[in-house]
Design a protein around this motif. Structure first.
Motif, PDB file in Angstrom:
ATOM      1  N   TRP A 161       9.151 -15.881  -0.860  1.00 44.50           N
ATOM      2  CA  TRP A 161       9.810 -17.061  -1.452  1.00 44.50           C
ATOM      3  C   TRP A 161      10.669 -17.805  -0.420  1.00 44.50           C
ATOM      4  CZ3 TRP A 161       8.909 -12.687  -4.384  1.00 44.50           C
ATOM      5  CH2 TRP A 161       8.407 -12.851  -5.662  1.00 44.50           C
ATOM      6  N   GLY A 201       7.742  -8.870   8.612  1.00 48.74           N
ATOM      7  CA  GLY A 201       8.239  -7.490   8.582  1.00 48.74           C
ATOM      8  C   GLY A 201       7.373  -6.608   7.715  1.00 48.74           C
ATOM      9  N   VAL A 215       2.052 -10.904  -2.165  1.00 50.40           N
ATOM     10  CA  VAL A 215       1.919 -11.850  -1.057  1.00 50.40           C
ATOM     11  C   VAL A 215       2.687 -11.324   0.158  1.00 50.40           C
ATOM     12  CG1 VAL A 215       2.302 -14.229  -0.300  1.00 50.40           C
ATOM     13  CG2 VAL A 215       1.764 -13.749  -2.702  1.00 50.40           C
ATOM     14  N   SER A 220       0.836  -1.223   0.000  1.00 47.54           N
ATOM     15  CA  SER A 220       0.000   0.000   0.000  1.00 47.54           C
ATOM     16  C   SER A 220       0.860   1.258   0.000  1.00 47.54           C
ATOM     17  CB  SER A 220      -0.924   0.035   1.216  1.00 47.54           C
ATOM     18  OG  SER A 220      -1.692  -1.119   1.304  1.00 47.54           O
ATOM     19  N   ALA A 228      16.683 -13.466   2.343  1.00 48.22           N
ATOM     20  CA  ALA A 228      15.737 -12.345   2.483  1.00 48.22           C
ATOM     21  C   ALA A 228      14.824 -12.339   1.267  1.00 48.22           C
ATOM     22  CB  ALA A 228      16.488 -11.028   2.612  1.00 48.22           C
TER      23      ALA A 228
HETATM   24  C1  LIG Z   1      -0.932  -6.031  -0.153  1.00 51.43           C
HETATM   25  C2  LIG Z   1       0.199  -5.601   0.730  1.00 51.43           C
HETATM   26  C3  LIG Z   1       0.195  -4.337   1.292  1.00 51.43           C
HETATM   27  C4  LIG Z   1       1.255  -3.941   2.108  1.00 51.43           C
HETATM   28  N1  LIG Z   1       1.282  -2.661   2.553  1.00 51.43           N
HETATM   29  C5  LIG Z   1       2.294  -2.248   3.330  1.00 51.43           C
HETATM   30  C6  LIG Z   1       2.366  -0.897   3.731  1.00 51.43           C
HETATM   31  O1  LIG Z   1       1.569  -0.050   3.331  1.00 51.43           O
HETATM   32  N2  LIG Z   1       3.368  -0.542   4.563  1.00 51.43           N
HETATM   33  C7  LIG Z   1       4.285  -1.442   5.011  1.00 51.43           C
HETATM   34  O2  LIG Z   1       5.136  -1.042   5.804  1.00 51.43           O
HETATM   35  N3  LIG Z   1       4.281  -2.728   4.593  1.00 51.43           N
HETATM   36  C8  LIG Z   1       3.314  -3.145   3.760  1.00 51.43           C
HETATM   37  N4  LIG Z   1       3.290  -4.427   3.298  1.00 51.43           N
HETATM   38  C9  LIG Z   1       4.353  -5.352   3.705  1.00 51.43           C
HETATM   39  C10 LIG Z   1       5.633  -5.115   2.908  1.00 51.43           C
HETATM   40  O3  LIG Z   1       5.341  -4.836   1.572  1.00 51.43           O
HETATM   41  C11 LIG Z   1       6.543  -6.345   2.969  1.00 51.43           C
HETATM   42  O4  LIG Z   1       6.698  -6.771   4.284  1.00 51.43           O
HETATM   43  C12 LIG Z   1       7.930  -6.050   2.408  1.00 51.43           C
HETATM   44  O5  LIG Z   1       7.835  -5.368   1.194  1.00 51.43           O
HETATM   45  C13 LIG Z   1       8.690  -7.354   2.220  1.00 51.43           C
HETATM   46  O6  LIG Z   1       9.923  -7.070   1.606  1.00 51.43           O
HETATM   47  P1  LIG Z   1      10.961  -8.238   1.313  1.00 51.43           P
HETATM   48  O7  LIG Z   1      12.208  -7.613   0.841  1.00 51.43           O
HETATM   49  O8  LIG Z   1      11.061  -9.137   2.498  1.00 51.43           O
HETATM   50  O9  LIG Z   1      10.257  -9.126   0.183  1.00 51.43           O
HETATM   51  P2  LIG Z   1      10.149  -8.863  -1.397  1.00 51.43           P
HETATM   52  O10 LIG Z   1       9.906  -7.461  -1.715  1.00 51.43           O
HETATM   53  O11 LIG Z   1       9.165  -9.865  -1.913  1.00 51.43           O
HETATM   54  O12 LIG Z   1      11.588  -9.237  -1.935  1.00 51.43           O
HETATM   55  C14 LIG Z   1      12.049 -10.564  -1.991  1.00 51.43           C
HETATM   56  C15 LIG Z   1      12.902 -10.697  -3.239  1.00 51.43           C
HETATM   57  O13 LIG Z   1      13.554 -11.969  -3.222  1.00 51.43           O
HETATM   58  C16 LIG Z   1      13.697 -12.379  -4.578  1.00 51.43           C
HETATM   59  N5  LIG Z   1      13.943 -13.825  -4.641  1.00 51.43           N
HETATM   60  C17 LIG Z   1      13.062 -14.817  -4.369  1.00 51.43           C
HETATM   61  N6  LIG Z   1      13.658 -16.026  -4.563  1.00 51.43           N
HETATM   62  C18 LIG Z   1      14.931 -15.794  -4.964  1.00 51.43           C
HETATM   63  C19 LIG Z   1      16.019 -16.638  -5.345  1.00 51.43           C
HETATM   64  N7  LIG Z   1      15.919 -17.968  -5.338  1.00 51.43           N
HETATM   65  N8  LIG Z   1      17.194 -16.038  -5.708  1.00 51.43           N
HETATM   66  C20 LIG Z   1      17.328 -14.679  -5.734  1.00 51.43           C
HETATM   67  N9  LIG Z   1      16.296 -13.847  -5.405  1.00 51.43           N
HETATM   68  C21 LIG Z   1      15.126 -14.386  -5.003  1.00 51.43           C
HETATM   69  C22 LIG Z   1      12.377 -11.963  -5.201  1.00 51.43           C
HETATM   70  O14 LIG Z   1      12.469 -11.880  -6.618  1.00 51.43           O
HETATM   71  C23 LIG Z   1      12.092 -10.635  -4.526  1.00 51.43           C
HETATM   72  O15 LIG Z   1      12.548  -9.540  -5.306  1.00 51.43           O
HETATM   73  C24 LIG Z   1       2.290  -4.846   2.423  1.00 51.43           C
HETATM   74  C25 LIG Z   1       2.299  -6.115   1.838  1.00 51.43           C
HETATM   75  C26 LIG Z   1       1.276  -6.474   0.975  1.00 51.43           C
HETATM   76  C27 LIG Z   1       1.310  -7.802   0.299  1.00 51.43           C
END
Ligand SMILES: Cc1cc2nc3c(=O)[nH]c(=O)nc-3n(C[C@H](O)[C@H](O)[C@H](O)COP(=O)(O)OP(=O)(O)OC[C@H]3O[C@@H](n4cnc5c(N)ncnc54)[C@H](O)[C@@H]3O)c2cc1C
Length: 531
Positions: free
Chosen positions: A218, A362, A326, A47, A214
């Motif tokens: 996934w 997170g 997700v 969001s 991280a």
């Molecule tokens: C609908 C929705 C609304 C949200 N709204 C908010 C909000 O308004 N404010 C807030 O604070 N949080 C919000 N969140 C939560 C927040 O978006 C997430 O917690 C955060 O973005 C997660 O970040 P991440 O880096 O852990 O995951 P991601 O952004 O998913 O990054 C993980 C990365 O790992 C990569 N990857 C996967 N497998 C492999 C592999 N085998 N090798 C190399 N790379 C790989 C993927 O391609 C991806 O780019 C929301 C979430 C959702 C779904």
């Protein structure tokens, strides 16, 4: 065995790049591997609020709210060009689950937990005052409203890119289109990873004494190929947003609502000159890369919005596009989706391989703090002697410290239209001046290529020179932000391809392939709106 790095990070979402920036700036030899482009996953489907999470007060998660509010202030300070305060209104209706007293009490607590904040404290309004603030509101049964401030990161993609650039500037290696296939370990110690460079199809091993998974939603998929019996740490839920035209005359005030049909909270947020409406919260066990909106979710968001803004009269034809992501939540099978904590957990897989960690859960809001906590643990594990974390004080690369100097310098360049100058400031902050330099060397690069975002030709070249893209989709959707225009960048596509051919050196065949790829990628954001 050769050691290539101190730390390998899997995933270039907000958490991965945040860790890379912190670790590299503390002197750790750091490598980040991302299977797609930067910001390929959940981060860009959020969001886009940098918020304390008022809702978590109901779950007594005071610690999480306090941490989030603290991080909100930090991000307003280190990334003022990307993260800005936004006013939110909570309308209160007769028969609602949360009455005026309860909401007022929650607001006081929220204010208290953000002591020392830079944004104004909350206000309570009568029904008439609420309508004066937000005229399109439904007046039937309106008792009043609460107004408060949080923050918004319009382009979460840019927050990821700038963290990656800061990590790189501090010495980290950042490899996109590099998918980790195997975790290498033996004698219960982590050794490194095997990854495939998806551009050349070459496999390669990298060695490090610490690996951090991280990969957001996934995480279990990365583990399942490597850990037997498989670990099930994630309990993802999917959330959908729709993007519709702004309501004429609506001020820049977001609405935080209780859905009429099921009492769930959802947002209607002024965003990128349109409205971002979401979200749903539905358990999801499939491939996060293939998640799509369902008809029921779209209908739910449309009808709830029409209920609160009756004159909007929205239907499917009004939807510019939609997106679904997700949430990488910890697995809690017995809890309702909305009740699962949004707090992060750092899991050390010491029984599998010491030095191997996964990040679970997170929020976008708390990424910097998560990264600090993760890097502290890596530093302790390696007994590394380095400086303390500086990411709460060091501005991100585009942070505008002296706004009037940047504005004056941009305004001095009449080769760029006033609308484009504003766009450059909003997307790149002080780095807009580097784009201006390109225009000065070749005035044709000041031409606008997108009527919605006011993107100029120089930005395509700048992205390829300085911002680590591979495909045209990377440039349009995650660097210049053309791709988030109402038409998903379709009208700018021919000009963007032309610039890439003449200035980046693409062949006609490459340009055709990139165009096909781009249309496929945005097809996911506009598809399946049939019923
Ligand atoms: C609908 C929705 C609304 C949200 N709204 C908010 C909000 O308004 N404010 C807030 O604070 N949080 C919000 N969140 C939560 C927040 O978006 C997430 O917690 C955060 O973005 C997660 O970040 P991440 O880096 O852990 O995951 P991601 O952004 O998913 O990054 C993980 C990365 O790992 C990569 N990857 C996967 N497998 C492999 C592999 N085998 N090798 C190399 N790379 C790989 C993927 O391609 C991806 O780019 C929301 C979430 C959702 C779904």
């Amino acid at each position: 065995m050769n050691i290539d790095f101190d730390l390998i990070i899997i995933g270039g979402g907000i958490n991965g790049v945040g860790i890379a920036r912190d670790a590299a700036s503390r002197g750790l030899r750091t490598c980040l591997l991302e299977q797609g482009d930067l910001c390929n996953g959940t981060t860009r489907w959020s969001s886009r609020l940098i918020h304390g999470g008022l809702r978590y007060l109901e779950h007594a998660e005071l610690g999480l709210v306090y941490e989030s509010l603290h991080e909100r202030e930090t991000l307003l300070k280190i990334a003022p060009h990307l993260v800005q305060p936004i006013k939110l209104l909570i309308p209160i209706y007769s028969g609602g689950r949360r009455g005026k007293l309860l909401i007022n009490a929650g607001m006081w607590l929220y204010d208290l937990l953000s002591l020392g904040k830079s944004v104004p404290r909350h206000e309570m309004f009568t029904a008439q005052e609420a309508l004066d603030e937000l005229p399109p509101l439904n007046r039937d049964g309106l008792l009043g409203a609460a107004a408060y401030f949080d923050a918004q990161v319009t382009f979460a993609e840019r927050l990821v890119v700038e963290n990656a650039l800061a990590a790189q500037a501090a010495g980290a290696q950042v490899h996109t289109y590099s998918r980790v296939d195997r975790i290498l370990y033996g004698a219960r110690r982590i050794r490194g990873v095997r990854y495939t460079d998806l551009r050349s199809d070459q496999q390669c091993d990298l060695f490090a004494p610490v690996v951090v998974n991280a990969s957001g939603p996934w995480v279990d998929r990365v583990l399942e190929k490597n850990v037997k019996p498989p670990l099930r740490l994630m309990g993802g839920t999917k959330g959908t947003h729709i993007v519709v035209p702004a309501i004429p005359g609506q001020p820049r005030i977001a609405c935080y609502l209780e859905a009429e049909s099921d009492g769930r909270p959802f947002f209607i947020i002024p965003w990128n000159d349109m409205l971002l409406i979401g979200t749903t919260d539905i358990r999801f066990d499939g491939n996060p890369g293939e998640v799509v909106a369902e008809d029921g979710e779209i209908n739910y968001l449309l009808s709830e919005t029409n209920h609160v803004f009756p004159d909007a009269n929205l239907n499917r034809k009004n939807i510019h596009y939609h997106y679904t992501g997700v949430r990488p939540l910890p697995r809690k099978e017995k809890k309702a989706e909305g009740d699962v904590t949004r707090r992060h957990i750092i899991k050390h897989h010491r029984r599998v391989a010491r030095g191997f960690y996964s990040v679970i859960g997170g929020k976008l809001t708390t990424y910097r703090n998560l990264a600090e906590e993760m890097t502290d643990r890596v530093i302790r594990r390696l007994r590394h002697k380095g400086p303390k974390c500086q990411t709460a004080n060091d501005p991100l690369p585009g942070a505008v410290i002296n706004i009037s100097r940047v504005v004056d310098e941009l305004d001095a360049c009449d080769l760029i239209s006033p609308e484009s100058r504003l766009h450059l400031l909003n997307v790149y902050g002080s780095r807009a001046l580097l784009i201006k330099e390109l225009v000065i060397t070749d005035p044709r690069l000041g031409d606008e290529i997108c009527p919605y975002s006011h993107t100029i030709a120089a930005e395509i070249i700048f992205a390829y020179q300085h911002e680590l893209p591979t495909t045209l989709a990377d440039v349009l959707l995650r660097r210049t932000m053309i791709g988030l225009s109402p038409d998903l960048g379709r009208s700018a596509l021919p000009k963007a391809l032309d610039i890439a051919r003449h200035h980046v050196g693409w062949s006609a065949a490459r340009a055709d392939e990139e165009e096909r790829r781009y249309l496929r990628e945005i097809g996911r954001l506009s598809g399946r709106l049939t019923a």
